[in-house]
Scaffold this motif. Structure first.
Motif, PDB file in Angstrom:
ATOM      1  N   CYS A 140      37.091 -27.845  -7.945  1.00 59.58           N
ATOM      2  CA  CYS A 140      37.399 -28.414  -6.636  1.00 59.58           C
ATOM      3  C   CYS A 140      38.641 -29.301  -6.657  1.00 59.58           C
ATOM      4  O   CYS A 140      39.004 -29.856  -7.698  1.00 59.58           O
ATOM      5  CB  CYS A 140      36.211 -29.240  -6.130  1.00 59.58           C
ATOM      6  SG  CYS A 140      34.655 -28.314  -6.021  1.00 59.58           S
ATOM      7  N   ARG A 141      39.267 -29.427  -5.467  1.00 56.16           N
ATOM      8  CA  ARG A 141      40.398 -30.330  -5.260  1.00 56.16           C
ATOM      9  C   ARG A 141      40.146 -31.115  -3.986  1.00 56.16           C
ATOM     10  O   ARG A 141      39.657 -30.569  -2.995  1.00 56.16           O
ATOM     11  CB  ARG A 141      41.711 -29.551  -5.117  1.00 56.16           C
ATOM     12  CG  ARG A 141      42.051 -28.640  -6.271  1.00 56.16           C
ATOM     13  CD  ARG A 141      42.453 -29.399  -7.527  1.00 56.16           C
ATOM     14  NE  ARG A 141      42.832 -28.461  -8.579  1.00 56.16           N
ATOM     15  CZ  ARG A 141      41.991 -27.898  -9.429  1.00 56.16           C
ATOM     16  NH1 ARG A 141      40.693 -28.160  -9.331  1.00 56.16           N
ATOM     17  NH2 ARG A 141      42.421 -27.069 -10.359  1.00 56.16           N
ATOM     18  N   GLY A 142      40.506 -32.404  -3.994  1.00 59.07           N
ATOM     19  CA  GLY A 142      40.324 -33.220  -2.806  1.00 59.07           C
ATOM     20  C   GLY A 142      41.206 -34.444  -2.832  1.00 59.07           C
ATOM     21  O   GLY A 142      41.920 -34.713  -3.813  1.00 59.07           O
ATOM     22  N   ILE A 143      41.174 -35.192  -1.753  1.00 60.32           N
ATOM     23  CA  ILE A 143      41.916 -36.446  -1.643  1.00 60.32           C
ATOM     24  C   ILE A 143      41.066 -37.545  -2.260  1.00 60.32           C
ATOM     25  O   ILE A 143      39.922 -37.758  -1.846  1.00 60.32           O
ATOM     26  CB  ILE A 143      42.208 -36.788  -0.168  1.00 60.32           C
ATOM     27  CG1 ILE A 143      42.920 -35.626   0.534  1.00 60.32           C
ATOM     28  CG2 ILE A 143      43.036 -38.062  -0.065  1.00 60.32           C
ATOM     29  CD1 ILE A 143      42.938 -35.756   2.045  1.00 60.32           C
ATOM     30  N   LEU A 144      41.600 -38.233  -3.251  1.00 64.60           N
ATOM     31  CA  LEU A 144      40.891 -39.362  -3.848  1.00 64.60           C
ATOM     32  C   LEU A 144      40.977 -40.507  -2.849  1.00 64.60           C
ATOM     33  O   LEU A 144      42.034 -41.110  -2.663  1.00 64.60           O
ATOM     34  CB  LEU A 144      41.523 -39.731  -5.192  1.00 64.60           C
ATOM     35  CG  LEU A 144      40.745 -40.688  -6.094  1.00 64.60           C
ATOM     36  CD1 LEU A 144      39.346 -40.163  -6.377  1.00 64.60           C
ATOM     37  CD2 LEU A 144      41.496 -40.917  -7.398  1.00 64.60           C
ATOM     38  N   ASP A 145      39.865 -40.788  -2.193  1.00 68.38           N
ATOM     39  CA  ASP A 145      39.901 -41.543  -0.941  1.00 68.38           C
ATOM     40  C   ASP A 145      40.118 -43.041  -1.111  1.00 68.38           C
ATOM     41  O   ASP A 145      40.834 -43.658  -0.349  1.00 68.38           O
ATOM     42  CB  ASP A 145      38.606 -41.293  -0.174  1.00 68.38           C
ATOM     43  CG  ASP A 145      38.693 -41.746   1.267  1.00 68.38           C
ATOM     44  OD1 ASP A 145      39.772 -41.630   1.858  1.00 68.38           O
ATOM     45  OD2 ASP A 145      37.680 -42.228   1.787  1.00 68.38           O
ATOM     46  N   THR A 146      39.475 -43.653  -2.079  1.00 66.26           N
ATOM     47  CA  THR A 146      39.564 -45.097  -2.247  1.00 66.26           C
ATOM     48  C   THR A 146      39.763 -45.438  -3.708  1.00 66.26           C
ATOM     49  O   THR A 146      39.698 -44.577  -4.582  1.00 66.26           O
ATOM     50  CB  THR A 146      38.284 -45.796  -1.752  1.00 66.26           C
ATOM     51  OG1 THR A 146      37.175 -45.312  -2.535  1.00 66.26           O
ATOM     52  CG2 THR A 146      38.024 -45.498  -0.286  1.00 66.26           C
ATOM     53  N   ALA A 147      39.999 -46.715  -3.967  1.00 62.72           N
ATOM     54  CA  ALA A 147      40.081 -47.159  -5.356  1.00 62.72           C
ATOM     55  C   ALA A 147      38.744 -46.920  -6.045  1.00 62.72           C
ATOM     56  O   ALA A 147      37.680 -47.027  -5.433  1.00 62.72           O
ATOM     57  CB  ALA A 147      40.449 -48.637  -5.403  1.00 62.72           C
ATOM     58  N   VAL A 148      38.796 -46.583  -7.316  1.00 69.81           N
ATOM     59  CA  VAL A 148      37.566 -46.402  -8.088  1.00 69.81           C
ATOM     60  C   VAL A 148      36.849 -47.749  -8.178  1.00 69.81           C
ATOM     61  O   VAL A 148      37.482 -48.790  -8.377  1.00 69.81           O
ATOM     62  CB  VAL A 148      37.888 -45.864  -9.490  1.00 69.81           C
ATOM     63  CG1 VAL A 148      36.611 -45.657 -10.285  1.00 69.81           C
ATOM     64  CG2 VAL A 148      38.662 -44.562  -9.380  1.00 69.81           C
ATOM     65  N   ALA A 149      35.527 -47.721  -8.020  1.00 73.46           N
ATOM     66  CA  ALA A 149      34.758 -48.963  -8.016  1.00 73.46           C
ATOM     67  C   ALA A 149      33.679 -48.925  -9.088  1.00 73.46           C
ATOM     68  O   ALA A 149      33.087 -47.868  -9.358  1.00 73.46           O
ATOM     69  CB  ALA A 149      34.107 -49.170  -6.644  1.00 73.46           C
ATOM     70  N   ASP A 150      33.427 -50.068  -9.716  1.00 74.08           N
ATOM     71  CA  ASP A 150      32.272 -50.182 -10.597  1.00 74.08           C
ATOM     72  C   ASP A 150      31.009 -50.019  -9.758  1.00 74.08           C
ATOM     73  O   ASP A 150      30.879 -50.637  -8.690  1.00 74.08           O
ATOM     74  CB  ASP A 150      32.262 -51.539 -11.293  1.00 74.08           C
ATOM     75  CG  ASP A 150      33.353 -51.669 -12.343  1.00 74.08           C
ATOM     76  OD1 ASP A 150      33.709 -50.652 -12.952  1.00 74.08           O
ATOM     77  OD2 ASP A 150      33.853 -52.787 -12.542  1.00 74.08           O
ATOM     78  N   ALA A 151      30.100 -49.188 -10.204  1.00 71.43           N
ATOM     79  CA  ALA A 151      28.890 -48.937  -9.425  1.00 71.43           C
ATOM     80  C   ALA A 151      27.794 -48.378 -10.321  1.00 71.43           C
ATOM     81  O   ALA A 151      28.065 -47.579 -11.227  1.00 71.43           O
ATOM     82  CB  ALA A 151      29.166 -47.959  -8.283  1.00 71.43           C
ATOM     83  N   ALA A 152      26.571 -48.790 -10.052  1.00 73.37           N
ATOM     84  CA  ALA A 152      25.421 -48.222 -10.752  1.00 73.37           C
ATOM     85  C   ALA A 152      25.169 -46.819 -10.232  1.00 73.37           C
ATOM     86  O   ALA A 152      25.411 -46.519  -9.064  1.00 73.37           O
ATOM     87  CB  ALA A 152      24.200 -49.107 -10.546  1.00 73.37           C
ATOM     88  N   ILE A 153      24.681 -45.950 -11.098  1.00 78.73           N
ATOM     89  CA  ILE A 153      24.407 -44.573 -10.703  1.00 78.73           C
ATOM     90  C   ILE A 153      23.284 -44.536  -9.669  1.00 78.73           C
ATOM     91  O   ILE A 153      22.342 -45.337  -9.732  1.00 78.73           O
ATOM     92  CB  ILE A 153      24.057 -43.713 -11.934  1.00 78.73           C
ATOM     93  CG1 ILE A 153      23.986 -42.234 -11.551  1.00 78.73           C
ATOM     94  CG2 ILE A 153      22.762 -44.180 -12.570  1.00 78.73           C
ATOM     95  CD1 ILE A 153      23.835 -41.324 -12.762  1.00 78.73           C
ATOM     96  N   VAL A 154      23.403 -43.641  -8.705  1.00 81.32           N
ATOM     97  CA  VAL A 154      22.344 -43.452  -7.710  1.00 81.32           C
ATOM     98  C   VAL A 154      21.299 -42.478  -8.262  1.00 81.32           C
ATOM     99  O   VAL A 154      21.530 -41.805  -9.266  1.00 81.32           O
ATOM    100  CB  VAL A 154      22.917 -42.927  -6.381  1.00 81.32           C
ATOM    101  CG1 VAL A 154      23.830 -43.951  -5.740  1.00 81.32           C
ATOM    102  CG2 VAL A 154      23.654 -41.603  -6.602  1.00 81.32           C
ATOM    103  N   ALA A 155      20.171 -42.416  -7.592  1.00 78.98           N
ATOM    104  CA  ALA A 155      19.090 -41.499  -7.980  1.00 78.98           C
ATOM    105  C   ALA A 155      18.884 -40.505  -6.849  1.00 78.98           C
ATOM    106  O   ALA A 155      18.039 -40.724  -5.969  1.00 78.98           O
ATOM    107  CB  ALA A 155      17.811 -42.270  -8.275  1.00 78.98           C
ATOM    108  N   PRO A 156      19.624 -39.391  -6.836  1.00 80.93           N
ATOM    109  CA  PRO A 156      19.539 -38.450  -5.718  1.00 80.93           C
ATOM    110  C   PRO A 156      18.183 -37.755  -5.648  1.00 80.93           C
ATOM    111  O   PRO A 156      17.480 -37.597  -6.644  1.00 80.93           O
ATOM    112  CB  PRO A 156      20.646 -37.422  -6.023  1.00 80.93           C
ATOM    113  CG  PRO A 156      21.541 -38.098  -7.005  1.00 80.93           C
ATOM    114  CD  PRO A 156      20.652 -38.990  -7.803  1.00 80.93           C
ATOM    115  N   THR A 157      17.853 -37.326  -4.436  1.00 81.12           N
ATOM    116  CA  THR A 157      16.713 -36.444  -4.221  1.00 81.12           C
ATOM    117  C   THR A 157      17.221 -35.013  -4.302  1.00 81.12           C
ATOM    118  O   THR A 157      18.027 -34.587  -3.477  1.00 81.12           O
ATOM    119  CB  THR A 157      16.076 -36.696  -2.846  1.00 81.12           C
ATOM    120  OG1 THR A 157      15.635 -38.051  -2.779  1.00 81.12           O
ATOM    121  CG2 THR A 157      14.897 -35.759  -2.621  1.00 81.12           C
TER     122      THR A 157
END
Length: 337
Positions: free
Chosen positions: A168-185
């Motif tokens: 895939c290719r896309g626009i990198l929208d915002t600055a990279v942020a420190d974040a804890a991983i989410v738990a997807p359903t």
């Protein structure tokens, strides 16, 4: 020595189809999780790129380089490995195959008919689908919009689960942020993905050859950035172009029959005469958890004679094409039923 600040062990990806190309849409961990098929925990999901990296050039008075300016035109390469499986329930508008979103952003239109989902390449006259993505890795969150892609499938070993890779290719929208991983359903976690066991393959009239391995590449052109010098950040996304599908399969060599028949296949004459075949591959034997790759018209583009120990094998390379040169998108389909 303290505990490492960031680890590579876990990853997650959220993706949702956009209403308007490049306009970010909110994603949620409860509805938009894409279950990754990781072969390597350390592999990157997102790689940042720049339309202009800020390089100014060599210094005129020494052998070094001049100070760079700020880089502009940020974009992302996003690699998404997945394993396809069905919904294990009757397909409907809200009951989807697990790779539905990823197929859509790879330029595939979806049609629901009598409980069957069929995906066909999007015509040039139709607005192509795109997605907003949030990728979690390295203790960070990467957000992208206007994401489009191309896909490939690889089944190199008997019995393994075919691996789908969405490039895939896309626009990198915002600055990279420190974040804890989410738990997807994730959908249908209790349903196992169908393996490359008991698959069926037909090459024209030649049915059920002994298959050793196979792969498919959509080969969609997605490396087409759209830049705007009047914008604050010049990168406005990517514009897809054509596609050139390729299907490779290695089979036990068999009787050289021509024309094509149920008992054999002659790659020499098929290649010489530019003969076209209908190819049909089915993975999985259970309804609502199987998928099919169909190529209505495909020509043998090349072949290579190999061997597996003392057994003669042949690698066949087919190029599917549309049945007419005008507004047709039937060179291949993906079906979940």
């Amino acid at each position: 020595m303290g505990f490492p600040a960031k680890l590579l062990n876990t990853k997650a990806l959220l993706a949702k189809l956009e209403a308007t190309y490049g306009t970010a849409i909110a994603v949620t961990s409860t509805a938009d999780g894409q279950l990754l098929a990781l072969g390597d925990r350390t592999a990157a999901i997102v790689t940042p790129n720049w339309a202009y990296d800020g390089a100014v050039g060599p210094a005129p008075g020494n052998l070094g380089m001049l100070k760079r300016v700020a880089a502009v035109g940020r974009s992302a390469t996003i690699t998404v490995p997945m394993r396809a499986k069905g919904a294990a329930a009757t397909y409907a508008a809200t009951v989807l195959p697990n790779i539905h979103t990823m197929l859509k952003i790879c330029g595939m239109d979806s049609t629901l008919n009598s409980g069957t989902y069929t995906y066909t390449p999007t015509p040039d006259s139709i607005t192509y689908s795109s997605a907003t993505m949030e990728a979690y890795a390295r203790g960070q969150k990467w957000t992208s919009r206007g994401v489009i892609g191309s896909f490939s499938i690889d089944a190199p070993n008997a019995g393994a689960i075919p691996l789908w890779t969405f490039d895939c290719r896309g626009i990198l929208d915002t600055a990279v942020a420190d974040a804890a991983i989410v738990a997807p359903t994730y959908p249908t976690l209790t349903t196992a993905e169908p393996t490359a066991t008991g698959i069926t393959l037909s090459i024209g009239s030649f049915v059920a050859p002994t298959v050793k391995s196979w792969s498919f590449k959509m080969n969609r052109s997605i490396e087409n950035p759209r830049l705007d010098m009047t914008a604050a950040d010049i990168h406005q996304g990517f514009v897809p172009a054509g596609y050139e599908p390729e299907f490779r399969v290695t089979v036990d060599s068999t009787a050289l029959t021509y024309p094509n028949s149920t008992s054999g296949f002659d790659p020499y004459k098929a290649r010489l005469n530019g003969e076209a075949f209908a190819l049909a591959l089915t993975v999985g034997g259970t309804a609502l958890n199987r998928w099919k790759l169909n190529m209505a018209t495909a020509q043998l583009a090349e072949f290579t004679e190999n061997g597996e120990g003392p057994v003669a094998t042949t690698e066949l390379v087919f190029r599917p094409y549309n049945s007419t040169p005008i507004v047709q998108t039937d060179c291949f389909t993906v079906v979940f039923d």
